[in-house]
Enzyme design. Structure first.
Site, PDB file in Angstrom:
ATOM      1  N   LYS A 219      -1.438   7.599  -7.586  1.00 55.90           N
ATOM      2  CA  LYS A 219      -0.304   7.171  -6.754  1.00 55.90           C
ATOM      3  C   LYS A 219       0.932   7.068  -7.637  1.00 55.90           C
ATOM      4  O   LYS A 219       0.852   6.549  -8.755  1.00 55.90           O
ATOM      5  CB  LYS A 219      -0.582   5.828  -6.076  1.00 55.90           C
ATOM      6  CG  LYS A 219       0.602   5.319  -5.242  1.00 55.90           C
ATOM      7  CD  LYS A 219       0.220   4.181  -4.325  1.00 55.90           C
ATOM      8  CE  LYS A 219       0.190   2.831  -4.989  1.00 55.90           C
ATOM      9  NZ  LYS A 219       1.469   2.431  -5.611  1.00 55.90           N
TER      10      LYS A 219
ATOM     11  N   ASP B  34      -1.228  -0.995  -9.856  1.00 57.30           N
ATOM     12  CA  ASP B  34      -0.672  -1.623 -11.058  1.00 57.30           C
ATOM     13  C   ASP B  34      -0.309  -3.080 -10.769  1.00 57.30           C
ATOM     14  O   ASP B  34       0.105  -3.812 -11.671  1.00 57.30           O
ATOM     15  CB  ASP B  34       0.516  -0.825 -11.615  1.00 57.30           C
ATOM     16  CG  ASP B  34       1.689  -0.766 -10.656  1.00 57.30           C
ATOM     17  OD1 ASP B  34       1.523  -1.164  -9.485  1.00 57.30           O
ATOM     18  OD2 ASP B  34       2.776  -0.320 -11.071  1.00 57.30           O
ATOM     19  N   SER B  35      -0.501  -3.505  -9.512  1.00 53.21           N
ATOM     20  CA  SER B  35      -0.402  -4.931  -9.184  1.00 53.21           C
ATOM     21  C   SER B  35      -1.363  -5.734 -10.047  1.00 53.21           C
ATOM     22  O   SER B  35      -1.225  -6.952 -10.174  1.00 53.21           O
ATOM     23  CB  SER B  35      -0.706  -5.162  -7.697  1.00 53.21           C
ATOM     24  OG  SER B  35      -1.913  -4.529  -7.337  1.00 53.21           O
TER      25      SER B  35
ATOM     26  N   ASP C 293      -3.214   4.016  -9.671  1.00 52.92           N
ATOM     27  CA  ASP C 293      -1.753   3.900  -9.728  1.00 52.92           C
ATOM     28  C   ASP C 293      -1.280   4.355 -11.100  1.00 52.92           C
ATOM     29  O   ASP C 293      -1.847   3.947 -12.121  1.00 52.92           O
ATOM     30  CB  ASP C 293      -1.387   2.416  -9.575  1.00 52.92           C
ATOM     31  CG  ASP C 293      -0.275   2.189  -8.587  1.00 52.92           C
ATOM     32  OD1 ASP C 293       0.349   3.166  -8.154  1.00 52.92           O
ATOM     33  OD2 ASP C 293      -0.054   1.013  -8.240  1.00 52.92           O
TER      34      ASP C 293
ATOM     35  N   GLU D  84       5.233   6.056  -7.425  1.00 54.65           N
ATOM     36  CA  GLU D  84       6.285   5.440  -6.618  1.00 54.65           C
ATOM     37  C   GLU D  84       7.529   6.313  -6.611  1.00 54.65           C
ATOM     38  O   GLU D  84       7.865   6.944  -7.620  1.00 54.65           O
ATOM     39  CB  GLU D  84       6.645   4.050  -7.191  1.00 54.65           C
ATOM     40  CG  GLU D  84       5.492   3.055  -7.116  1.00 54.65           C
ATOM     41  CD  GLU D  84       5.895   1.661  -7.585  1.00 54.65           C
ATOM     42  OE1 GLU D  84       7.081   1.446  -7.908  1.00 54.65           O
ATOM     43  OE2 GLU D  84       5.003   0.792  -7.622  1.00 54.65           O
TER      44      GLU D  84
ATOM     45  N   GLU E   8       5.922   0.524   1.875  1.00 55.00           N
ATOM     46  CA  GLU E   8       5.883  -0.901   1.509  1.00 55.00           C
ATOM     47  C   GLU E   8       7.155  -1.636   1.925  1.00 55.00           C
ATOM     48  O   GLU E   8       8.271  -1.177   1.651  1.00 55.00           O
ATOM     49  CB  GLU E   8       5.664  -1.049  -0.011  1.00 55.00           C
ATOM     50  CG  GLU E   8       5.674  -2.511  -0.454  1.00 55.00           C
ATOM     51  CD  GLU E   8       5.109  -2.766  -1.835  1.00 55.00           C
ATOM     52  OE1 GLU E   8       4.481  -1.869  -2.426  1.00 55.00           O
ATOM     53  OE2 GLU E   8       5.307  -3.907  -2.315  1.00 55.00           O
TER      54      GLU E   8
HETATM   55  O1  KIV Z   1      -0.024  -1.849  -7.020  1.00 53.84           O
HETATM   56  C1  KIV Z   1      -0.424  -2.035  -5.859  1.00 53.84           C
HETATM   57  O2  KIV Z   1      -1.334  -2.822  -5.611  1.00 53.84           O
HETATM   58  C2  KIV Z   1       0.219  -1.283  -4.792  1.00 53.84           C
HETATM   59  C3  KIV Z   1      -0.144  -1.573  -3.375  1.00 53.84           C
HETATM   60  C4  KIV Z   1       0.219  -2.935  -2.953  1.00 53.84           C
HETATM   61  C5  KIV Z   1       0.375  -0.564  -2.441  1.00 53.84           C
HETATM   62  O3  KIV Z   1       1.019  -0.434  -5.071  1.00 53.84           O
END
Ligand code: KIV
Length: 296
Positions: free
Chosen positions: A129, A60-61, A99, A131, A198
């Site tokens: 993924k 989600d970055s 994510d 968090e 992280e």
């Molecule tokens: O959103 C993302 O890119 C991440 C990674 C940096 C682990 O969660």
């Protein structure tokens, strides 16, 4: 959506990632660390996949590095799905992990499972993924029960930026380090197949890596993790402004792109682009008729 290639042809699967920690797996040599990079689009996924990256994480970055948001909080499920599909189409070998964005697993367990299923069914992701540590035990267990492999994520969890008071390194005090250890254990016990660590002290990540049976993927957590992940825009030099000290830059594509764009503008403005060779032409016969008509 292109179909994910079947295992047995070099395709990296969830069991390959899990087994990597305990024994040599066909896809990955056990002496090697697991490699993971983020990817958000078809061409980048194809290039990274061809380069041999083991896991492509549609993080989600993307909200920050692709969509220009200030944090990952505004990213929606539909925005994520759009990019997961593109990455899926560009990937043959790597494991594709999606994510789950902020808000998509924070209400009911039923809604969270339904959303995760969309990433698998509509996006072609092979895992999701989420968090959080201890507070995600039930969720991770439910997703795993629904045959959705889960990658955990503890330490600095960017979706908690408001609760954490900023993007800060976690686990620096004895208490905080113990908390991270409990979080990581919880993620493993709930059934996750791997976990991102992280922004935490190397020593804490090393201890977690030592204790857990699932692979740890470090992102600012030192070299002792079982694998590493970076945001591709940082790796390629496509981000500007502050980047964390662990985000090693391997190329400066901003400079390459700016130079190419400036050269293009210069060529267009000075009549050097397009050339005659870069133009389409009428056949010789048609050309003389066409030009003759024009003169008449
Ligand atoms: O959103 C993302 O890119 C991440 C990674 C940096 C682990 O969660």
């Amino acid at each position: 959506m292109s179909a994910a290639p079947r295992a047995g042809n070099g395709k990296i699967t969830v069991p390959d990632i899990v087994e990597h920690k305990s024994r040599r797996s066909p896809g990955l040599s056990s002496s090697e660390k697991i490699t993971c990079l983020t990817a958000y689009d078809f061409p980048t996924a194809r290039i990274l996949d061809d380069a041999g990256v083991d896991i492509l994480l549609v993080g989600d970055s993307l909200g920050m590095v692709v969509l220009g948001y200030d944090s990952t909080l505004p990213v929606t499920v539909d925005e994520m799905l759009h990019h997961v599909r593109a990455v899926r189409r560009g990937t043959r070998r790597a494991l594709v992990v999606a994510d789950m964005p902020y808000g998509s697993y924070h209400t009911s367990l039923e809604d969270s499972v339904r959303t995760a299923l969309r990433f698998v069914k509509e996006g072609g992701a092979e895992a999701v993924k989420v968090e959080g540590g201890e507070r995600r035990i039930e969720l991770i267990a439910r997703l795993t029960e629904a045959e959705i492999p889960v990658m955990g994520h503890v330490g600095l969890t960017p979706q908690s930026v408001n609760a954490l008071g900023g993007f800060k390194v976690q686990g620096r005090s004895e208490d905080a380090a113990q908390h991270l250890l409990r979080d990581a254990r919880a993620v493993e016990s709930a059934g996750a197949f791997s976990i991102v660590l992280e922004s935490m002290p190397r020593e804490v990540a090393a201890r977690i890596t030592d204790e857990l049976h699932i692979p740890t993927i470090g992102n600012g957590a030192g070299p002792d993790c079982d694998g590493q992940v970076l945001v591709i825009h940082d790796v390629l030099g496509l981000t500007n402004g502050h980047t964390p000290k662990f985000a090693r830059r391997y190329a400066n594509l901003s400079e390459v792109i700016a130079r190419a764009a400036a050269e293009y503008c210069d060529d267009v403005r000075n009549g050097r682009f397009p050339s005659d060779d870069e133009s389409y032409h009428l056949s010789a016969e048609l050309r003389s008729r066409f030009l003759a008509k024009q003169r008449a």
